[in-house]
Enzyme design. Structure first.
Site, PDB file in Angstrom:
ATOM      1  N   GLY A 155       9.361  37.494  20.727  1.00 59.39           N
ATOM      2  CA  GLY A 155       9.653  36.065  20.819  1.00 59.39           C
ATOM      3  C   GLY A 155      10.876  35.721  19.980  1.00 59.39           C
ATOM      4  N   ARG A 156      10.607  35.201  18.777  1.00 55.77           N
ATOM      5  CA  ARG A 156      11.689  34.927  17.837  1.00 55.77           C
ATOM      6  C   ARG A 156      11.210  35.380  16.455  1.00 55.77           C
ATOM      7  NH1 ARG A 156      14.624  34.842  21.337  1.00 55.77           N
ATOM      8  NH2 ARG A 156      15.897  33.186  22.219  1.00 55.77           N
ATOM      9  N   GLU A 181      18.816  38.106  12.040  1.00 55.62           N
ATOM     10  CA  GLU A 181      19.520  39.180  12.736  1.00 55.62           C
ATOM     11  C   GLU A 181      21.018  39.135  12.443  1.00 55.62           C
ATOM     12  OE1 GLU A 181      18.461  38.530  16.784  1.00 55.62           O
ATOM     13  OE2 GLU A 181      16.333  38.508  16.281  1.00 55.62           O
ATOM     14  N   HIS A 211      17.060  43.252  19.332  1.00 54.24           N
ATOM     15  CA  HIS A 211      17.006  42.039  20.144  1.00 54.24           C
ATOM     16  C   HIS A 211      17.537  42.270  21.554  1.00 54.24           C
ATOM     17  CE1 HIS A 211      17.105  37.364  20.097  1.00 54.24           C
ATOM     18  NE2 HIS A 211      16.675  37.848  21.229  1.00 54.24           N
ATOM     19  N   ALA A 257      15.019  43.084  24.135  1.00 54.33           N
ATOM     20  CA  ALA A 257      13.810  43.268  24.954  1.00 54.33           C
ATOM     21  C   ALA A 257      13.993  42.764  26.377  1.00 54.33           C
ATOM     22  CB  ALA A 257      12.615  42.563  24.312  1.00 54.33           C
TER      23      ALA A 257
END
Lengths: 334, 298
Positions: B214-215, B244, B262, B264
């Site tokens: 998600g985040r 990030e 990051h 996905a």
């Protein structure tokens, strides 16, 4: 030990039937020996004896009625020659290639396999390896852990799993579990097997080369036999092509490993996920330099859960045998 | 650079402008041509020599839409400078970088990525879960370091759980308490920030694992790191992080943690699908047709 069980007293007089265990099964190491024990038989552990195997066997030969076989302990014609009382071989390995099946048949020795205890876990690992190769999970994990993300930026993209044409080589129990899982991911399944399976609607290819030519990924799920040794050769890899990937959870020698290494190094196939190798545990060093290869140390079948299931099956087969009841998972050659 | 501004004037003044504050990952990968259309043209803020404020003031009247991704927030302040904007197109799975309330207040439509990323995001979540449970990356490293020869079989320890139905839990702590693995698939909002906190991680327990696609900020990262280091949860598969690309050093060293940068949802195929959706939304908008993937107020 004082005992109120009359059965036990009887057994003290007539010794328990013996099951030879030539080498320690990996599953004994994983969950301990206890789940594999029974009051109806006892293990003769050759690996615990200081004697070399043939001397050990010379002493005990007449009492060995069954053999507990593992991948590293072949059941050969020579071994069977030394054990005239053996009537059953029970294996803890998914494969049967270490057992001289024609010799067993000739001698009227039954063979009990692992049925489906491993199938789900092996299939899960096959899928895990495929996703890893296509989506570069291990490789990007490595990239991030080496501190490259802030300094070198994004890692190259992988490729979508859904919609991929997947060819299963060997649609037995395990192959079928793999197929069902990948269907859920939106893959298109086709297969090659010794025989066409009447109960599946996946397209069947008689020829592995043709299967490879029509697939984006090949998953090797078959057993190792004389027919399947180096089945995946230069021709098949060529047919699979530059964008194709291969996953092997069967046996190393099913693939011509030298050729596969060459294809990978020359970019003639796109990647590989391998649980098995021709010369375990000595894995070809060339693999280590390849980012598009995922290596697993022959552990696809091993989870504590599957090994527990295995122990119940092994004990069940041995107890049934020694009670003159039908085996739970007799291997019958088709 | 003067050339580029000149170029922009050169293009048909009738074509509505779509503002790009920063390059989007999808455009960087596929190239701008994938997004071009005869119904609109792009105005790329970073290509102009003008400072942003001046740039925006200069083109304010002609900017009718904004194409954005996580790197460039769409704030109320920005919208204040662009009174002609009627549409914000998100070229990303998340919309947390867009002030949705401000858009709503101003009558500005917002479109998201619809379903284009769902399959690949889900595949990555499953891939990360497989990896932690079956130790795929760790075992790969083990083999590559020559340890299979030296030390023998790799230590296993994995769990599996079969789901046969989807019970609903209104309380995430209870969900964690009854689960072996948590997969974070939600968006980042004020309600979900640090939703996975010390309490939830405790409930998940020593044998539980967590996957986050998600985040980063949905999980209290400091707490997560502590739990992993102290063995209070069994492992994690993380595609997103609070800051990030800077990842807490401890995560880099843990065997039972799998990290991805990051990506996905990113595959060439999903990017292609996204480009079609973005163009589709923009063209629909400028043709007064219904949007393909509007963000609805729930």
């Amino acid at each position: 030990m004082a005992s109120t069980d009359p059965q036990e007293s009887v057994q003290e007089l007539s010794p328990l039937p013996k099951v030879l265990v030539p080498k320690i099964p990996p599953s004994f190491c994983i969950i301990g020996e206890e789940p594999f024990t029974s009051t109806k038989f006892q293990y003769l552990k050759a690996y615990e004896s200081p004697l070399p195997l043939d001397q050990f066997l010379a002493t005990h030969a007449h009492s060995v009625k069954a053999i507990l076989s593992t991948a590293s302990a072949p059941v050969t014609a020579d071994l069977l020659q030394l054990l005239p009382a053996v009537r059953l071989v029970v294996t803890t390995s998914a494969g049967l290639n270490q057992i001289d099946l024609p010799e067993c048949r000739r001698r009227g020795i039954a063979v009990a396999n692992v049925a489906t205890v491993y199938s789900a876990d092996v299939a899960d690992l096959a899928v895990g390896l495929l996703i890893d190769v296509l989506r570069k999970i291990s490789a990007s994990n490595r990239y991030v852990k080496q501190g490259n993300w802030p300094t070198r930026g994004d890692y190259p993209l992988g490729s979508k799993l859904g919609g991929k044409r997947v060819g299963i080589v060997g649609l037995g129990n395990i192959g079928y579990e793999v197929a069902k899982r990948l269907e859920a991911f939106g893959c298109c399944i086709s297969y090659n097997s010794r025989k066409k399976k009447p109960y599946v609607s996946y397209p069947f290819y008689e020829n592995v080369c043709e299967l490879a030519a029509n697939c984006d990924a090949l998953i090797i799920c078959c057993g190792l036999t004389d027919q399947t040794r180096h089945l995946i050769n230069k021709e098949v890899l060529s047919a699979l092509g530059k964008k194709g990937v291969i996953v092997n959870i069967g046996r190393g020698p099913i693939i011509d490993e030298k050729e596969m290494v060459r294809f990978l190094m020359e970019g003639k196939i796109a990647g590989a996920g391998l649980d098995v190798f021709e010369n375990e545990p000595d894995v070809a060093k060339e693999f280590f330099a390849l980012d598009n290869v995922v290596l697993s140390p022959h552990c696809a079948v091993f989870t504590p859960e599957s090994v527990k299931d295995l122990s119940e099956l092994v004990v069940g087969n041995l107890e049934a045998f020694f009670s003159n009841k039908p085996l739970l998972s007799e291997y019958v050659d088709e | 650079m003067e050339n580029k501004d000149h170029n922009q004037n050169h293009q048909s003044e009738d074509l509505p402008q779509v503002l790009l504050l920063k390059p989007t990952p999808v455009m960087a990968v596929l190239g701008e041509h994938q997004f071009s259309s005869n119904k609109y043209q792009f105005l790329k803020a970073w290509e102009s020599p003008l400072p942003l404020c001046q740039f925006l003031t200069k083109y304010a009247n002609s900017i009718q839409a904004i194409l954005c991704s996580g790197a460039a927030s769409v704030t109320d302040d920005l919208l204040q400078l662009l009174p002609s904007v009627r549409l914000v197109v998100a070229a990303s799975a998340g919309t947390n970088h867009i002030d949705l309330m401000a858009c709503c207040r101003r009558g500005i439509s917002v479109t998201n990525a619809g379903n284009v990323f769902s399959d690949d995001g889900a595949d990555a979540a499953v891939g990360l879960l497989f990896d932690i449970l079956r130790k795929i990356s760790a075992a790969d490293r083990y083999v590559r370091q020559g340890l299979w020869v030296k030390k023998g079989d790799y230590a296993l320890g994995s769990k599996k759980k079969t789901f046969v139905s989807y019970p609903f839990y209104s309380n995430i702590c209870e969900l964690a308490a009854d689960s072996d693995a948590l997969i974070i698939c939600c968006a980042l909002t004020d309600q979900t920030r640090h939703m996975i906190n010390k309490e939830v991680l405790s409930a998940l327990g020593k044998e539980g694992v967590i996957v986050n696609i998600g985040r980063g900020a949905i999980i209290d990262e400091k707490e997560l790191v502590r739990c992993l280091v102290e063995g209070e949860i069994a492992g994690a598969g993380l595609d997103v992080f609070e800051k990030e690309p800077d990842i807490p050093k401890q995560l880099l060293e843990l065997e039972n943690v799998v990290l991805s940068p990051h990506n996905a949802v990113f595959t060439p195929e999903s990017f292609l699908a996204l480009s079609e959706l973005v163009v589709g939304n923009l063209e629909a908008f400028f043709s007064n047709l219904p949007l393909l993937s509007p963000v609805m107020d729930e």
